[in-house]
Design a protein around this motif. Structure first.
Motif, mmCIF file in Angstrom:
data_model
loop_
_atom_site.group_PDB
_atom_site.id
_atom_site.type_symbol
_atom_site.label_atom_id
_atom_site.label_comp_id
_atom_site.label_asym_id
_atom_site.label_seq_id
_atom_site.Cartn_x
_atom_site.Cartn_y
_atom_site.Cartn_z
ATOM 1 N N ASP A 82 77.966 -3.387 30.072
ATOM 2 C CA ASP A 82 77.242 -3.122 28.830
ATOM 3 C C ASP A 82 76.687 -1.706 28.936
ATOM 4 N N GLY A 84 74.408 0.926 27.953
ATOM 5 C CA GLY A 84 73.115 0.956 27.256
ATOM 6 C C GLY A 84 72.661 -0.487 27.155
ATOM 7 N N SER A 85 72.219 -1.048 28.307
ATOM 8 C CA SER A 85 72.048 -2.510 28.378
ATOM 9 C C SER A 85 70.699 -3.002 27.878
ATOM 10 N N GLY A 86 69.816 -2.101 27.450
ATOM 11 C CA GLY A 86 68.547 -2.498 26.834
ATOM 12 C C GLY A 86 67.745 -3.439 27.710
ATOM 13 N N LEU A 90 72.225 -9.242 27.125
ATOM 14 C CA LEU A 90 73.670 -9.413 27.010
ATOM 15 C C LEU A 90 74.308 -9.550 28.395
ATOM 16 N N TYR A 104 74.251 -0.368 32.216
ATOM 17 C CA TYR A 104 73.795 1.014 32.424
ATOM 18 C C TYR A 104 72.673 1.267 31.445
ATOM 19 N N GLU A 105 71.541 1.715 31.954
ATOM 20 C CA GLU A 105 70.378 1.904 31.087
ATOM 21 C C GLU A 105 69.499 3.004 31.672
ATOM 22 N N LEU A 106 68.941 3.844 30.798
ATOM 23 C CA LEU A 106 68.086 4.945 31.268
ATOM 24 C C LEU A 106 66.608 4.590 31.246
ATOM 25 N N LEU A 110 62.860 -1.050 30.546
ATOM 26 C CA LEU A 110 63.881 -2.029 30.176
ATOM 27 C C LEU A 110 64.672 -2.466 31.407
ATOM 28 N N ARG A 132 71.361 4.717 35.188
ATOM 29 C CA ARG A 132 72.228 5.902 35.073
ATOM 30 C C ARG A 132 72.675 6.104 33.645
ATOM 31 N N ASP A 133 73.025 7.336 33.345
ATOM 32 C CA ASP A 133 73.569 7.669 32.033
ATOM 33 C C ASP A 133 74.882 6.912 31.844
ATOM 34 N N PHE A 135 77.378 7.711 30.318
ATOM 35 C CA PHE A 135 78.540 8.605 30.378
ATOM 36 C C PHE A 135 78.995 8.844 31.818
HETATM 37 C C1 LIG Z 1 70.651 -0.693 20.732
HETATM 38 S S1 LIG Z 1 70.195 -0.866 22.404
HETATM 39 C C2 LIG Z 1 71.384 -2.066 22.931
HETATM 40 C C3 LIG Z 1 70.858 -2.997 23.967
HETATM 41 C C4 LIG Z 1 71.845 -4.014 24.520
HETATM 42 N N1 LIG Z 1 73.135 -3.448 24.811
HETATM 43 C C5 LIG Z 1 72.019 -5.184 23.571
HETATM 44 O O1 LIG Z 1 73.113 -5.330 23.043
HETATM 45 O O2 LIG Z 1 71.062 -5.929 23.356
HETATM 46 C C6 LIG Z 1 70.832 0.677 23.090
HETATM 47 C C7 LIG Z 1 70.308 0.965 24.478
HETATM 48 O O3 LIG Z 1 71.055 2.066 25.003
HETATM 49 C C8 LIG Z 1 70.193 2.831 25.839
HETATM 50 N N2 LIG Z 1 70.785 4.178 25.972
HETATM 51 C C9 LIG Z 1 70.875 5.133 25.022
HETATM 52 N N3 LIG Z 1 71.515 6.220 25.502
HETATM 53 C C10 LIG Z 1 71.845 5.939 26.803
HETATM 54 C C11 LIG Z 1 72.520 6.663 27.820
HETATM 55 N N4 LIG Z 1 73.001 7.907 27.602
HETATM 56 N N5 LIG Z 1 72.681 6.081 29.018
HETATM 57 C C12 LIG Z 1 72.210 4.830 29.254
HETATM 58 N N6 LIG Z 1 71.559 4.092 28.315
HETATM 59 C C13 LIG Z 1 71.374 4.644 27.097
HETATM 60 C C14 LIG Z 1 68.871 2.773 25.128
HETATM 61 O O4 LIG Z 1 67.789 3.035 26.022
HETATM 62 C C15 LIG Z 1 68.851 1.354 24.565
HETATM 63 O O5 LIG Z 1 68.182 0.484 25.428
#
Ligand SMILES: C[S@@+](CC[C@H](N)C(=O)[O-])C[C@H]1O[C@@H](n2cnc3c(N)ncnc32)[C@H](O)[C@@H]1O
Length: 200
Positions: A82, A84-86, A90, A104-106, A110, A132-133, A135
């Motif tokens: 996932d 951007g795992s928030g 998920l 992956y989450e920054l 969270l 980690r980012d 990307f």
């Molecule tokens: C809309 S939420 C989605 C959360 C989760 N995937 C879900 O479906 O419930 C987007 C997440 O992506 C993270 N995010 C945004 N840019 C990112 C990056 N470059 N690297 C890692 N995480 C990132 C945000 O911090 C946020 O928690």
């Protein structure tokens, strides 16, 4: 305010004596109080909307999308990521279905919450969260890639997906679609739409 000030000055014959200064000060203070009340009211409205959204709308909306993603992973094999795992819901849901799952989450808060969630659900060995980012993730190792990202992220990600997604892998985009790829199929509608891309 200007009219009131002018009236005071005019009726007192243009002399700025102490009483005028006091009236001016009290008018200015009343104006400040009004602005303060307005800002306070607006602040409360924003907080209330955020709380209702967070407590009622967002969990309901995410539950429905998580169920959709689980449906789209049914019968599939391999690791799930996932991007951007928030809050990790998920990744944990997927891990509870027997998949190995990475997030992956920054956002460190969270991430902490996600790790705690996985630990509490007894999924710590199947669900891993990386600070980690997204990307920087090596997408070649994943057969199932899930992302719920803003269009600006998807625009950048498309090129990386084209280079790294291997044949037989599935990319699942929640709510926003990839800008130029044609989805193999979609699930749901409106803001709940999930776009599926199968790499042949
Ligand atoms: C809309 S939420 C989605 C959360 C989760 N995937 C879900 O479906 O419930 C987007 C997440 O992506 C993270 N995010 C945004 N840019 C990112 C990056 N470059 N690297 C890692 N995480 C990132 C945000 O911090 C946020 O928690």
């Amino acid at each position: 305010m200007k009219v009131k000030l002018w009236t005071i000055v005019y009726t007192k014959g243009g002399e700025m004596d102490d009483s005028i200064e006091m009236e001016l000060a009290s008018l200015a203070s009343a104006e400040r109080d009004r602005s303060f009340l307005l800002v306070k009211g607006l602040g409360r409205a924003v907080c209330l909307t955020y709380m209702v959204n967070t407590a009622l709308v967002f969990p309901w909306y995410r539950r429905s999308q998580v169920c959709g993603v689980l449906r789209l992973l049914r019968g599939r094999k391999g690791t799930v990521v996932d991007l951007g795992s928030g809050d990790g819901r998920l990744v944990c849901a997927v891990a509870s279905q027997g998949f190995r799952a990475d997030g992956y989450e920054l956002n460190p808060f969270l991430l902490g919450y996600s790790r705690l969630l996985a630990h509490r659900k007894g999924l710590a060995s199947q669900a891993t969260f990386h600070r980690r980012d997204l990307f920087e993730a090596d997408l070649r190792q994943y057969r199932n890639i899930v992302i719920y990202g803003e269009p600006v992220i998807l625009r950048r990600l498309e090129q990386k997906l084209a280079e790294e997604v291997t044949s037989g892998s599935r990319v699942i985009c929640c709510r926003y679609k990839l800008p130029t790829w044609a989805p193999t199929t979609t699930l749901g509608e409106g803001i709940e739409t999930i776009y599926v891309y199968d790499k042949v």
